[in-house]
Design a protein around this motif. Structure first.
Motif, short mmCIF file in Angstrom:
data_model
loop_
_atom_site.label_atom_id
_atom_site.label_comp_id
_atom_site.label_asym_id
_atom_site.label_seq_id
_atom_site.Cartn_x
_atom_site.Cartn_y
_atom_site.Cartn_z
N UNK A 62 -25.12 19.15 61.65
CA UNK A 62 -24.01 18.40 62.24
C UNK A 62 -22.80 18.30 61.31
N UNK A 63 -22.99 18.53 60.00
CA UNK A 63 -21.87 18.40 59.06
C UNK A 63 -21.57 19.71 58.35
N UNK A 64 -22.37 20.73 58.59
CA UNK A 64 -22.20 22.00 57.88
C UNK A 64 -20.81 22.58 58.14
N UNK A 65 -20.14 22.96 57.05
CA UNK A 65 -18.79 23.51 57.16
C UNK A 65 -17.69 22.46 57.13
N UNK A 66 -18.06 21.20 57.28
CA UNK A 66 -17.06 20.12 57.23
C UNK A 66 -17.22 19.24 56.00
N UNK A 67 -18.46 19.06 55.53
CA UNK A 67 -18.75 18.22 54.38
C UNK A 67 -19.15 19.10 53.19
N UNK A 68 -18.81 18.64 51.99
CA UNK A 68 -19.19 19.33 50.76
C UNK A 68 -19.76 18.32 49.78
N UNK A 69 -20.96 18.61 49.29
CA UNK A 69 -21.59 17.76 48.28
C UNK A 69 -21.32 18.37 46.91
N UNK A 70 -21.02 17.51 45.94
CA UNK A 70 -20.72 17.99 44.59
C UNK A 70 -21.23 16.98 43.58
#
Length: 121
Positions: A62-70
């Motif tokens: 549901x968040x792939x491509x919109x959210x980035x974890x770092x």
């Protein structure tokens, strides 16, 4: 005492962006896996994104491509960059981490206090 302190939540219109932060503090040997979860009203807590280490991140569909974890390994801080936010992203977001107290101890599970993200249409 080990703590996870979150910040960065707030209210935004659909299509907007927010960045969440989670800092691990206290005395410990190492932070292993770190992750973001979220819980919307009336729903179960769900995994949003997880960081297993360098260049090893996984996301909910549901968040792939919109959210980035770092991660900032030197500061033991986890980030979640959220873009193109949708009303269905509205939830309390929780930071989770497995933290080793010493080199000999197993990892213990810790949670942040949660930060509210509200996306209006």
């Amino acid at each position: 005492q080990v703590q996870l302190v979150e910040s960065g939540g707030g209210s935004v219109q659909a299509g907007g962006s927010l960045t969440l932060s989670c800092a691990a503090s206290g005395s410990f040997y190492r932070v292993n896996v770190m992750a973001w979860y979220r819980q919307a009203p009336g729903k179960q807590r769900e995994l949003v994104a997880v960081s297993n280490g360098l260049n090893d991140a996984h996301y909910a569909d549901s968040v792939y491509g919109r959210f980035t974890i770092a991660r900032d390994y030197a500061q033991n801080t986890l980030y979640l960059q959220m873009r193109s936010l949708k009303p269905e992203d509205t939830a309390v977001y929780y930071c989770n981490a497995e933290i080793k107290a010493s080199i000999w101890s197993p990892g213990d599970d810790y949670w942040g206090q949660g930060t509210q993200v509200t996306v209006s249409s």
